[in-house]
Write a protein that holds these residues in place. Structure first.
Motif, PDB file in Angstrom:
ATOM      1  N   VAL A 153      50.163  47.895  32.312  1.00 18.49           N
ATOM      2  CA  VAL A 153      49.663  46.525  32.204  1.00 18.49           C
ATOM      3  C   VAL A 153      50.012  45.735  33.462  1.00 18.49           C
ATOM      4  CG1 VAL A 153      49.771  44.396  30.861  1.00 18.49           C
ATOM      5  CG2 VAL A 153      49.755  46.599  29.693  1.00 18.49           C
ATOM      6  N   GLU A 154      51.190  45.989  33.999  1.00 17.48           N
ATOM      7  CA  GLU A 154      51.559  45.299  35.234  1.00 17.48           C
ATOM      8  C   GLU A 154      50.633  45.699  36.385  1.00 17.48           C
ATOM      9  OE1 GLU A 154      55.633  46.455  35.511  1.00 17.48           O
ATOM     10  OE2 GLU A 154      56.376  44.633  34.552  1.00 17.48           O
ATOM     11  N   ALA A 155      50.350  46.991  36.472  1.00 15.69           N
ATOM     12  CA  ALA A 155      49.466  47.450  37.545  1.00 15.69           C
ATOM     13  C   ALA A 155      48.061  46.880  37.357  1.00 15.69           C
ATOM     14  CB  ALA A 155      49.427  48.976  37.571  1.00 15.69           C
ATOM     15  N   MET A 156      47.638  46.790  36.105  1.00 14.70           N
ATOM     16  CA  MET A 156      46.323  46.205  35.853  1.00 14.70           C
ATOM     17  C   MET A 156      46.295  44.732  36.238  1.00 14.70           C
ATOM     18  SD  MET A 156      45.071  47.934  32.281  1.00 14.70           S
ATOM     19  CE  MET A 156      43.575  46.960  32.206  1.00 14.70           C
ATOM     20  N   ALA A 157      47.382  44.036  35.932  1.00 12.72           N
ATOM     21  CA  ALA A 157      47.448  42.627  36.285  1.00 12.72           C
ATOM     22  C   ALA A 157      47.381  42.453  37.806  1.00 12.72           C
ATOM     23  CB  ALA A 157      48.726  42.002  35.724  1.00 12.72           C
ATOM     24  N   ALA A 158      48.101  43.319  38.513  1.00 13.29           N
ATOM     25  CA  ALA A 158      48.091  43.243  39.978  1.00 13.29           C
ATOM     26  C   ALA A 158      46.691  43.526  40.516  1.00 13.29           C
ATOM     27  CB  ALA A 158      49.091  44.250  40.560  1.00 13.29           C
ATOM     28  N   PHE A 159      46.046  44.530  39.947  1.00 18.72           N
ATOM     29  CA  PHE A 159      44.686  44.851  40.378  1.00 18.72           C
ATOM     30  C   PHE A 159      43.731  43.709  40.015  1.00 18.72           C
ATOM     31  CE2 PHE A 159      40.533  46.880  39.303  1.00 18.72           C
ATOM     32  CZ  PHE A 159      40.148  47.154  40.603  1.00 18.72           C
ATOM     33  N   GLN A 164      43.462  40.956  42.448  1.00 14.85           N
ATOM     34  CA  GLN A 164      42.604  41.216  43.610  1.00 14.85           C
ATOM     35  C   GLN A 164      41.166  40.831  43.312  1.00 14.85           C
ATOM     36  OE1 GLN A 164      44.077  42.796  46.400  1.00 14.85           O
ATOM     37  NE2 GLN A 164      45.917  42.464  45.166  1.00 14.85           N
ATOM     38  N   LEU A 165      40.843  40.865  42.031  1.00 18.65           N
ATOM     39  CA  LEU A 165      39.474  40.661  41.603  1.00 18.65           C
ATOM     40  C   LEU A 165      39.088  39.192  41.492  1.00 18.65           C
ATOM     41  CD1 LEU A 165      38.829  43.523  41.391  1.00 18.65           C
ATOM     42  CD2 LEU A 165      39.201  43.432  38.936  1.00 18.65           C
ATOM     43  N   THR A 166      40.066  38.358  41.225  1.00 20.04           N
ATOM     44  CA  THR A 166      39.753  36.940  41.054  1.00 20.04           C
ATOM     45  C   THR A 166      39.236  36.378  42.368  1.00 20.04           C
ATOM     46  OG1 THR A 166      42.014  36.388  41.609  1.00 20.04           O
ATOM     47  CG2 THR A 166      41.492  36.572  39.294  1.00 20.04           C
ATOM     48  N   PRO A 167      38.061  35.760  42.347  1.00 17.74           N
ATOM     49  CA  PRO A 167      37.471  35.186  43.547  1.00 17.74           C
ATOM     50  C   PRO A 167      38.399  34.172  44.196  1.00 17.74           C
ATOM     51  CG  PRO A 167      35.930  35.127  41.713  1.00 17.74           C
ATOM     52  CD  PRO A 167      37.258  35.495  41.156  1.00 17.74           C
ATOM     53  N   SER A 168      39.089  33.397  43.375  1.00 20.06           N
ATOM     54  CA  SER A 168      40.022  32.426  43.950  1.00 20.06           C
ATOM     55  C   SER A 168      41.244  32.298  43.058  1.00 20.06           C
ATOM     56  CB  SER A 168      39.347  31.074  44.110  1.00 20.06           C
ATOM     57  OG  SER A 168      38.614  30.747  42.943  1.00 20.06           O
ATOM     58  N   ASP A 187      39.933  35.164  31.450  1.00 17.90           N
ATOM     59  CA  ASP A 187      40.015  35.292  32.903  1.00 17.90           C
ATOM     60  C   ASP A 187      41.414  35.711  33.365  1.00 17.90           C
ATOM     61  OD1 ASP A 187      41.286  33.005  32.223  1.00 17.90           O
ATOM     62  OD2 ASP A 187      40.559  31.832  33.915  1.00 17.90           O
ATOM     63  N   CYS A 188      42.238  36.167  32.441  1.00 16.35           N
ATOM     64  CA  CYS A 188      43.561  36.633  32.839  1.00 16.35           C
ATOM     65  C   CYS A 188      43.395  37.945  33.593  1.00 16.35           C
ATOM     66  CB  CYS A 188      44.480  36.752  31.628  1.00 16.35           C
ATOM     67  SG  CYS A 188      45.051  38.407  31.219  1.00 16.35           S
ATOM     68  N   PRO A 189      44.265  38.194  34.566  1.00 13.81           N
ATOM     69  CA  PRO A 189      44.115  39.390  35.408  1.00 13.81           C
ATOM     70  C   PRO A 189      43.963  40.675  34.611  1.00 13.81           C
ATOM     71  CG  PRO A 189      45.837  37.975  36.283  1.00 13.81           C
ATOM     72  CD  PRO A 189      45.410  37.359  34.990  1.00 13.81           C
ATOM     73  N   VAL A 190      44.689  40.785  33.533  1.00 13.59           N
ATOM     74  CA  VAL A 190      44.602  42.006  32.729  1.00 13.59           C
ATOM     75  C   VAL A 190      43.193  42.164  32.152  1.00 13.59           C
ATOM     76  CG1 VAL A 190      45.481  43.203  30.690  1.00 13.59           C
ATOM     77  CG2 VAL A 190      47.052  41.950  32.160  1.00 13.59           C
ATOM     78  N   ALA A 191      42.617  41.073  31.699  1.00 11.97           N
ATOM     79  CA  ALA A 191      41.271  41.136  31.135  1.00 11.97           C
ATOM     80  C   ALA A 191      40.245  41.465  32.219  1.00 11.97           C
ATOM     81  CB  ALA A 191      40.924  39.805  30.471  1.00 11.97           C
ATOM     82  N   LEU A 192      40.436  40.907  33.402  1.00 12.45           N
ATOM     83  CA  LEU A 192      39.517  41.191  34.511  1.00 12.45           C
ATOM     84  C   LEU A 192      39.562  42.663  34.889  1.00 12.45           C
ATOM     85  CD1 LEU A 192      40.170  38.094  36.800  1.00 12.45           C
ATOM     86  CD2 LEU A 192      38.195  38.504  35.318  1.00 12.45           C
ATOM     87  N   ALA A 193      40.768  43.200  34.933  1.00  7.09           N
ATOM     88  CA  ALA A 193      40.906  44.618  35.272  1.00  7.09           C
ATOM     89  C   ALA A 193      40.309  45.488  34.161  1.00  7.09           C
ATOM     90  CB  ALA A 193      42.370  44.961  35.483  1.00  7.09           C
ATOM     91  N   ALA A 194      40.542  45.083  32.924  1.00  7.42           N
ATOM     92  CA  ALA A 194      40.055  45.873  31.795  1.00  7.42           C
ATOM     93  C   ALA A 194      38.529  45.962  31.798  1.00  7.42           C
ATOM     94  CB  ALA A 194      40.536  45.268  30.472  1.00  7.42           C
ATOM     95  N   ARG A 202      33.239  57.816  47.839  1.00  3.65           N
ATOM     96  CA  ARG A 202      34.659  57.629  48.148  1.00  3.65           C
ATOM     97  C   ARG A 202      35.079  56.207  47.800  1.00  3.65           C
ATOM     98  NH1 ARG A 202      31.612  57.512  51.516  1.00  3.65           N
ATOM     99  NH2 ARG A 202      31.209  56.287  53.346  1.00  3.65           N
ATOM    100  N   LEU A 203      36.378  56.017  47.675  1.00  2.00           N
ATOM    101  CA  LEU A 203      36.910  54.708  47.315  1.00  2.00           C
ATOM    102  C   LEU A 203      36.848  53.757  48.496  1.00  2.00           C
ATOM    103  CD1 LEU A 203      40.081  55.806  45.341  1.00  2.00           C
ATOM    104  CD2 LEU A 203      37.913  55.023  44.405  1.00  2.00           C
ATOM    105  N   THR A 204      36.609  52.512  48.209  1.00  2.00           N
ATOM    106  CA  THR A 204      36.727  51.454  49.213  1.00  2.00           C
ATOM    107  C   THR A 204      38.188  50.992  49.222  1.00  2.00           C
ATOM    108  OG1 THR A 204      36.325  49.779  47.553  1.00  2.00           O
ATOM    109  CG2 THR A 204      34.388  50.643  48.693  1.00  2.00           C
ATOM    110  N   PRO A 205      38.546  50.123  50.152  1.00  2.00           N
ATOM    111  CA  PRO A 205      39.907  49.568  50.109  1.00  2.00           C
ATOM    112  C   PRO A 205      40.218  48.943  48.744  1.00  2.00           C
ATOM    113  CG  PRO A 205      38.886  49.066  52.211  1.00  2.00           C
ATOM    114  CD  PRO A 205      37.828  49.722  51.370  1.00  2.00           C
ATOM    115  N   LEU A 206      39.265  48.233  48.185  1.00  2.00           N
ATOM    116  CA  LEU A 206      39.496  47.664  46.848  1.00  2.00           C
ATOM    117  C   LEU A 206      39.716  48.771  45.817  1.00  2.00           C
ATOM    118  CD1 LEU A 206      39.590  45.246  44.907  1.00  2.00           C
ATOM    119  CD2 LEU A 206      37.108  45.446  44.654  1.00  2.00           C
TER     120      LEU A 206
END
Lengths: 116, 116
Positions: free
Chosen positions: A102-108, A111-115, B18-25, B90-94
């Motif tokens: 979950v922590e890694a997902m949060a960190a990733f 990166q996704l949030t535009p701002s 819009d929490c990071p975990v939800a965005l990653a999920a 292949r993977l991008t930096p993201l």
DNA sequence: TCCAATACTTACCAAAAAGTAACCTCTTCC
DNA sequence: GGAAGAGGTTACTTTTTGGTAAGTATTGGA
């Protein structure tokens, strides 16, 4: 002593159905699972608290996911026979092992949030 | 210098859409996504290699997921106009930022295996 | 007597994800 | 004139996921 280095299967090996990543994905899959786990990493939660904090989830989905996670041994619940009744959900030791995920997902996700 | 400590949202805060975990999920969701990413973390792969290594996936699913991941900016492809044509993914930096997620999932998945 | 609160379940329905099988394009080799 | 091989697409079906609305049980309080 440092934590064991993260090990990904070697470059050539295909991801079989029983590969660790696939096994984890089976449990963590779904729109809500990781969000529920995220909230439970913050401590014990009641059914109604989760229903409220996971904005948009329906009672059906919540109890369905909770039951699944209980079956899989990630969470456990206690029901108090008060009136009205009360139920607490919390992570088991196995469930607490998802924290790094979950922590890694949060960190990733950040990166996704535009701002930010 | 050590890596930044992993930060989970504070205990009380609910996991909003819009929490990071939800965005990653949203991106990592699905039966195949993390497995595809896992294989690509091992290096560039061709369509047919992925089709073969992800045993059980259908050509439709693979191209669908690949297209999605490309849209989301996690992977990129190159098509060589050889005969027959060849495509590399292949993977991008993201995309490479998902490594910690996949590693954490692998570690968690290993707890799940009944025997090794 | 009826409502409130909590933690659900059930029936029903819609949408999304995934699977199956067949088809397509191009060119070179047999 | 095929077949082969790469990288797909298309149409169709099934399965899974998710949502809505209503119902259940308990009992104290207005």
């Amino acid at each position: 002593m440092p934590a064991a280095p993260p090990v990904l299967p070697p470059a050539g090996s295909p991801c079989q159905p029983d590969c660790p990543v696939a096994l984890a994905a089976r449990i963590l899959d779904g729109r809500w699972t990781t969000r529920i786990l995220r909230d439970l990493l913050g401590g014990t939660r009641r059914y109604s608290e989760l229903l409220h904090s996971l904005s948009g989830i329906s009672p059906k989905m919540l109890s369905q996911r909770l039951r699944f996670l209980e079956q899989e041994g990630l969470i456990e619940k206690t029901t108090y026979p008060t009136v009205p009744p009360r139920t607490d959900y919390r992570l088991t030791p196995l469930g607490r092992q998802v924290r790094p995920v979950v922590e890694a997902m949060a960190a990733f996700g950040r990166q996704l949030t535009p701002s930010g």
